[in-house]
Design a protein around this motif. Sequence first.
Motif, PDB file in Angstrom:
ATOM      1  N   PRO A 136       0.831  -1.211   0.000  1.00 39.01           N
ATOM      2  CA  PRO A 136       0.000   0.000   0.000  1.00 39.01           C
ATOM      3  C   PRO A 136       0.867   1.264   0.000  1.00 39.01           C
ATOM      4  N   ASP A 137       0.246   2.368  -0.361  1.00 47.11           N
ATOM      5  CA  ASP A 137       0.963   3.648  -0.415  1.00 47.11           C
ATOM      6  C   ASP A 137       1.613   3.992   0.921  1.00 47.11           C
ATOM      7  N   SER A 138       0.883   3.784   2.031  1.00 44.80           N
ATOM      8  CA  SER A 138       1.388   4.181   3.344  1.00 44.80           C
ATOM      9  C   SER A 138       2.622   3.385   3.739  1.00 44.80           C
ATOM     10  N   ILE A 139       2.603   2.075   3.479  1.00 41.08           N
ATOM     11  CA  ILE A 139       3.761   1.241   3.799  1.00 41.08           C
ATOM     12  C   ILE A 139       4.970   1.689   2.992  1.00 41.08           C
ATOM     13  N   ALA A 140       4.750   1.948   1.688  1.00 45.00           N
ATOM     14  CA  ALA A 140       5.847   2.405   0.832  1.00 45.00           C
ATOM     15  C   ALA A 140       6.403   3.736   1.329  1.00 45.00           C
ATOM     16  N   ALA A 141       5.512   4.662   1.687  1.00 47.90           N
ATOM     17  CA  ALA A 141       5.956   5.979   2.158  1.00 47.90           C
ATOM     18  C   ALA A 141       6.790   5.852   3.426  1.00 47.90           C
ATOM     19  N   GLY A 142       6.339   5.021   4.354  1.00 47.56           N
ATOM     20  CA  GLY A 142       7.069   4.838   5.597  1.00 47.56           C
ATOM     21  C   GLY A 142       8.451   4.256   5.392  1.00 47.56           C
ATOM     22  N   ARG A 143       8.667   3.586   4.257  1.00 47.56           N
ATOM     23  CA  ARG A 143       9.981   3.017   3.948  1.00 47.56           C
ATOM     24  C   ARG A 143      10.837   3.957   3.108  1.00 47.56           C
ATOM     25  N   GLY A 144      10.270   5.130   2.758  1.00 49.40           N
ATOM     26  CA  GLY A 144      11.054   6.123   2.020  1.00 49.40           C
ATOM     27  C   GLY A 144      10.806   6.155   0.535  1.00 49.40           C
ATOM     28  N   PHE A 145       9.608   5.739   0.099  1.00 48.84           N
ATOM     29  CA  PHE A 145       9.273   5.731  -1.328  1.00 48.84           C
ATOM     30  C   PHE A 145       8.019   6.581  -1.576  1.00 48.84           C
ATOM     31  N   VAL A 146       7.993   7.289  -2.686  1.00 44.64           N
ATOM     32  CA  VAL A 146       6.844   8.138  -2.995  1.00 44.64           C
ATOM     33  C   VAL A 146       5.676   7.340  -3.562  1.00 44.64           C
ATOM     34  N   GLU A 198       2.077  17.061   0.856  1.00 40.79           N
ATOM     35  CA  GLU A 198       2.162  17.146   2.312  1.00 40.79           C
ATOM     36  C   GLU A 198       1.564  15.907   2.978  1.00 40.79           C
ATOM     37  N   ARG A 199       0.496  15.363   2.419  1.00 35.75           N
ATOM     38  CA  ARG A 199      -0.094  14.142   2.957  1.00 35.75           C
ATOM     39  C   ARG A 199       0.870  12.971   2.809  1.00 35.75           C
ATOM     40  N   LEU A 200       1.522  12.905   1.663  1.00 36.22           N
ATOM     41  CA  LEU A 200       2.510  11.859   1.452  1.00 36.22           C
ATOM     42  C   LEU A 200       3.630  11.948   2.481  1.00 36.22           C
ATOM     43  N   MET A 201       4.147  13.160   2.685  1.00 29.73           N
ATOM     44  CA  MET A 201       5.248  13.330   3.623  1.00 29.73           C
ATOM     45  C   MET A 201       4.807  13.055   5.060  1.00 29.73           C
ATOM     46  N   ASN A 202       3.551  13.350   5.367  1.00 25.88           N
ATOM     47  CA  ASN A 202       3.034  13.048   6.698  1.00 25.88           C
ATOM     48  C   ASN A 202       2.976  11.534   6.905  1.00 25.88           C
ATOM     49  N   SER A 203       2.476  10.807   5.918  1.00 22.89           N
ATOM     50  CA  SER A 203       2.454   9.345   6.008  1.00 22.89           C
ATOM     51  C   SER A 203       3.864   8.785   6.145  1.00 22.89           C
ATOM     52  N   GLY A 211      10.955   7.597   6.844  1.00 19.13           N
ATOM     53  CA  GLY A 211      10.604   7.706   5.436  1.00 19.13           C
ATOM     54  C   GLY A 211      10.654   9.104   4.875  1.00 19.13           C
ATOM     55  N   ASP A 212      10.156  10.095   5.629  1.00 20.35           N
ATOM     56  CA  ASP A 212      10.131  11.456   5.108  1.00 20.35           C
ATOM     57  C   ASP A 212      11.537  11.996   4.881  1.00 20.35           C
ATOM     58  N   LYS A 213      12.449  11.703   5.802  1.00 21.12           N
ATOM     59  CA  LYS A 213      13.825  12.178   5.641  1.00 21.12           C
ATOM     60  C   LYS A 213      14.528  11.481   4.472  1.00 21.12           C
ATOM     61  N   ILE A 214      14.199  10.212   4.274  1.00 18.98           N
ATOM     62  CA  ILE A 214      14.783   9.480   3.154  1.00 18.98           C
ATOM     63  C   ILE A 214      14.305  10.052   1.823  1.00 18.98           C
ATOM     64  N   ILE A 215      12.998  10.332   1.736  1.00 18.95           N
ATOM     65  CA  ILE A 215      12.459  10.914   0.501  1.00 18.95           C
ATOM     66  C   ILE A 215      13.130  12.254   0.204  1.00 18.95           C
ATOM     67  N   LEU A 216      13.283  13.094   1.208  1.00 17.42           N
ATOM     68  CA  LEU A 216      13.913  14.397   0.995  1.00 17.42           C
ATOM     69  C   LEU A 216      15.389  14.253   0.632  1.00 17.42           C
ATOM     70  N   GLN A 217      16.065  13.271   1.211  1.00 17.19           N
ATOM     71  CA  GLN A 217      17.465  13.021   0.867  1.00 17.19           C
ATOM     72  C   GLN A 217      17.601  12.618  -0.599  1.00 17.19           C
ATOM     73  N   LYS A 218      16.719  11.731  -1.038  1.00 11.84           N
ATOM     74  CA  LYS A 218      16.736  11.314  -2.441  1.00 11.84           C
ATOM     75  C   LYS A 218      16.382  12.476  -3.365  1.00 11.84           C
ATOM     76  N   LEU A 219      15.392  13.276  -2.933  1.00 13.05           N
ATOM     77  CA  LEU A 219      14.950  14.399  -3.755  1.00 13.05           C
ATOM     78  C   LEU A 219      16.072  15.403  -3.971  1.00 13.05           C
ATOM     79  N   ASP A 220      16.905  15.605  -2.978  1.00 15.15           N
ATOM     80  CA  ASP A 220      18.046  16.507  -3.126  1.00 15.15           C
ATOM     81  C   ASP A 220      19.006  16.017  -4.205  1.00 15.15           C
ATOM     82  N   LEU A 221      19.152  14.701  -4.332  1.00 14.66           N
ATOM     83  CA  LEU A 221      20.016  14.161  -5.378  1.00 14.66           C
ATOM     84  C   LEU A 221      19.411  14.389  -6.766  1.00 14.66           C
ATOM     85  N   VAL A 222      18.091  14.223  -6.872  1.00 17.36           N
ATOM     86  CA  VAL A 222      17.411  14.520  -8.140  1.00 17.36           C
ATOM     87  C   VAL A 222      17.580  16.002  -8.488  1.00 17.36           C
TER      88      VAL A 222
END
Length: 402
Positions: A205-215, A243-248, A319-330
């Motif tokens: 599910p979306d929430s599980i993926a988000a919690g692991r650092g995936f959009v 914002e909802r994604l990052m909250n999840s 997850g939120d910090k991982i997503i932002l870390q990856k986003l900085d590389l993009v």
Amino acid sequence: MKNMMKTLLLGAIAMTTFGFFSCSDDDMGPSIFDTREYPLDRSAYSFPLDTFLKVTYLEPYNMQFIYRMEDIGSDMTKNLTPASYEKSVELAVLLKYLWLNVYEQYAGQEFLKVNAPRIIHVIGSKNLNPSQGTETLGEAGGGLKISLFNTNNLDVANVDVLNEYFIKTIHHEFGHILDQTHIRPTSFNLISRNQYDASTWTETPDSIAAGRGFVSPYASSAAGEDWVELLANYVTRDTIAWERLMNSASYEWEEIDMDRSEYLKRARGADLDTVGYYRENNSGQGKVYRRACERYADDYVKLDENGLPQWKHNTGIEGDKIILQKLDLVRGWLKDNWNINLDDLRHEVQQRMYLTNADGSFVFDRFGRVVNRLTSLTPEDPSITLLEKLVNEVYAYKSLQP
């Protein structure tokens, strides 16, 4: 509950099967293609769109927009159908407005002439994969061609579906092409290296993926998909959805086997974030996905002295910090290789897709959702919507017909 159909974007399929070599001193001889130019038939019903595509896609970018489905360019094992003329008109103007024009504004026409695919192939029907329970939204073949599906169900009034099937998909597939030109940083591949799983993402599910650092769940299938899903989702998701994604993503989520009747008993009048969200997987097994928190032996939530749940982060994954870390590389990759500012790109796409006030802030409806600009009346001519204005760019060529 019926099995949930997951979506799949195939971008890297042809990356390892196509090789390109060139040498400026080689005499390659005459082209193997028919290079003669054929005049457009002004009496043909399709003349307006054909002319628009020639002027808008072919001449500036050397790109063919093919809406008359070509069997040879399709998966012959699938039951696919052509796109209708009217829907092809809508998709052609939308891709120009929400993709080509945006990249040209921030990277220039030459960037698109060099990097854009040579062919956009649009197909009318969905591309279903029954054995996998998935649906292919788009394909990018070897940097040469992008295929889009489900054109006949294009509905501009439903901006979320429009985004999912077409706008996010074209940015996703174009991301694969750019990634082939300048490969993503190797450090990106290491951030979630133990979390990728190409075989189970359809069950995630979306929430599980988000919690692991995936959009998105599909981002968890492979590093290459993670990369382009970040780019496409960040550019096209509206502020509220992001914002909802990052909250999840800021919570750790867990997966629990639970019978439907037991779930319904617990869910009545309860906080669903703690009780969880029920879903049957592709095997028909009931599962609940919920935020991880302290619980009593009977599995009910243990509250702190303030009456609030005590959230757990046992895995150490934020997850939120991982997503932002990856986003900085993009962000750095786009800037270093093409001098493209990712946040400017995102701002422009969203200003074109969603209605804004004079100060640039989003307009929200009474339900707190951003308002669809494409179906809103234009300030220049309050009698037509933005989509109608864009479509008129095609039908203006009717004046050249006999």
